[in-house]
Design an enzyme around this catalytic site. Structure first.
Site, PDB file in Angstrom:
ATOM      1  N   LYS A 218       0.825  -1.354   0.052  1.00  0.00           N
ATOM      2  CA  LYS A 218       0.096   0.186  -0.073  1.00  0.00           C
ATOM      3  C   LYS A 218       0.762   1.320  -0.077  1.00  0.00           C
ATOM      4  CE  LYS A 218      -4.224  -1.773   1.443  1.00  0.00           C
ATOM      5  NZ  LYS A 218      -5.389  -1.984   2.613  1.00  0.00           N
ATOM      6  N   ARG A 252      -3.529 -10.086   5.165  1.00  0.00           N
ATOM      7  CA  ARG A 252      -3.999 -10.036   3.761  1.00  0.00           C
ATOM      8  C   ARG A 252      -2.750  -9.491   2.870  1.00  0.00           C
ATOM      9  NH1 ARG A 252      -6.185  -6.477   0.128  1.00  0.00           N
ATOM     10  NH2 ARG A 252      -8.059  -7.425  -1.163  1.00  0.00           N
TER      11      ARG A 252
HETATM   12  N1  HH2 Z   1      -7.479  -3.466   1.202  1.00  0.00           N
HETATM   13  C1  HH2 Z   1      -7.870  -3.701  -0.107  1.00  0.00           C
HETATM   14  C2  HH2 Z   1      -8.946  -4.416  -0.681  1.00  0.00           C
HETATM   15  N2  HH2 Z   1      -9.866  -5.029   0.361  1.00  0.00           N
HETATM   16  N3  HH2 Z   1      -9.979  -5.917   2.709  1.00  0.00           N
HETATM   17  C3  HH2 Z   1      -9.566  -5.766   3.867  1.00  0.00           C
HETATM   18  N4  HH2 Z   1     -10.285  -6.535   4.820  1.00  0.00           N
HETATM   19  N5  HH2 Z   1      -8.796  -5.082   4.273  1.00  0.00           N
HETATM   20  C4  HH2 Z   1      -7.710  -4.525   3.421  1.00  0.00           C
HETATM   21  O1  HH2 Z   1      -6.918  -3.582   3.899  1.00  0.00           O
HETATM   22  C5  HH2 Z   1      -8.079  -4.212   1.898  1.00  0.00           C
HETATM   23  C6  HH2 Z   1      -9.295  -4.899   1.659  1.00  0.00           C
HETATM   24  C7  HH2 Z   1      -6.962  -2.896  -1.177  1.00  0.00           C
HETATM   25  O2  HH2 Z   1      -5.959  -3.515  -1.905  1.00  0.00           O
HETATM   26  P1  HH2 Z   1      -6.129  -4.371  -2.914  1.00  0.00           P
HETATM   27  O3  HH2 Z   1      -7.023  -5.476  -3.109  1.00  0.00           O
HETATM   28  O4  HH2 Z   1      -4.564  -4.925  -3.340  1.00  0.00           O
HETATM   29  O5  HH2 Z   1      -6.364  -3.439  -4.193  1.00  0.00           O
HETATM   30  P2  HH2 Z   1      -7.772  -2.794  -4.902  1.00  0.00           P
HETATM   31  O6  HH2 Z   1      -8.900  -2.624  -3.999  1.00  0.00           O
HETATM   32  O7  HH2 Z   1      -7.436  -1.816  -5.742  1.00  0.00           O
HETATM   33  O8  HH2 Z   1      -8.235  -4.014  -5.803  1.00  0.00           O
END
Ligand code: HH2
Length: 273
Positions: A218, A252
């Site tokens: 992040k 995660r």
């Molecule tokens: N962060 C993201 C998405 N879902 N869910 C939880 N529980 N906690 C988090 O910190 C979290 C999440 C964002 O990251 P990512 O899935 O890599 O990216 P994007 O939302 O752009 O798909």
């Protein structure tokens, strides 16, 4: 114990949740797994690397991301869920939409991960029955605008109060405590200072429910290291180990193999002390 659909995790060691984004626009891996076949083979690889849970997402929540329709999200998520159903990992669906929650649970998903903490109309009802695991995350605002001007009086107190209220709402809808985990939502309507304050106070959340931490690749790690998103793996692994040290139950992450190595080494060396 964490009750997660077909699985019961004792929580006697940290669990690793591998991220599968079936989206063209996710911040770190957007477009890489946007065909079902590519997403399924990525999931199988993460499982082989040791992921306990696979988190399948069909809508990017990155700051400024464009919302997708329910049908579009279902078309992205369902084939991947079906393709990974018997891979040996618990399957989580990362969604804010009650219709997607219902369809995923009916198809055998073990967990629902909602960055909106089941606040959408019908979300609590969609997940209340059954034995699926539920992740309740804090977010200030909504993804499109959340990083514009995040503000808090006391970020730790406000996040704890919010999560406590959402846990209470789910309990009163009949959801067993063993099904619930909480997440402070790093980067979701938070400045670097807010994220750092929350990270240092993870111990305050641990008393509430098992804690899930998502900091992998992040922008807070970009700000701390000056690295672009594709060079944040070492920073992500360091943060994962520190999160475990502060009591996190579930990590995660994008980089499952590297995170597993770091946790295994940390545990082995820690046990010798
Ligand atoms: N962060 C993201 C998405 N879902 N869910 C939880 N529980 N906690 C988090 O910190 C979290 C999440 C964002 O990251 P990512 O899935 O890599 O990216 P994007 O939302 O752009 O798909």
């Amino acid at each position: 114990m964490f009750l997660c659909g077909r699985y019961r995790f004792a929580l006697d060691r940290p669990l690793v949740m591998g991220i599968i984004n079936v989206t063209p626009d996710s911040f770190s891996d957007g477009g890489r797994h946007d065909s079902a076949a590519a997403a399924i083979s990525h999931g199988l690889r993460l499982r082989e690397e040791g992921a306990d849970i696979l988190d399948i997402g069909g809508e990017s929540t990155r700051p400024g991301a464009r919302p997708v329709s329910g049908q579009e999200e279902l078309d992205r998520v369902m084939p991947v869920l079906e393709g990974l159903l018997h891979c040996g990992a618990a399957l989580s669906v990362d969604t804010m939409k009650p219709a997607v929650m219902r369809a995923a649970l009916a198809a055998g998903a073990d967990m629902v991960n909602d960055v909106n903490a089941f606040r959408a109309e019908g979300a609590v009802e969609a997940v209340a029955g059954g034995e699926s695991g539920l992740c309740v995350m804090h977010m200030q605002g909504e993804p499109r605008t959340m990083q514009a001007a995040p503000h808090y009086g006391n970020v730790v107190a406000e996040v704890c109060a919010f999560l406590g209220a959402r846990l209470a709402a789910l309990h009163s809808a009949g959801v067993a405590r063993e099904r619930l985990v909480v997440d402070p939502g790093f980067g979701f309507g938070k400045t670097l200072e807010h994220n750092l304050a929350l990270f240092k106070s993870l111990g305050d959340l641990v008393d509430m429910a098992p804690v899930l931490v998502g900091v992998s690749r992040k922008s807070m790690l970009g700000l701390l290291t000056g690295r672009d998103v594709d060079r944040r793996m070492p920073a992500s692994v360091a943060a994962a180990v520190l999160a475990v040290q502060r009591g996190a139950a579930i990590l995660r992450v994008h980089d499952v193999a590297e995170t597993m190595d770091a946790i295994n080494v940390w545990q082995a060396l820690g046990e010798q002390q």
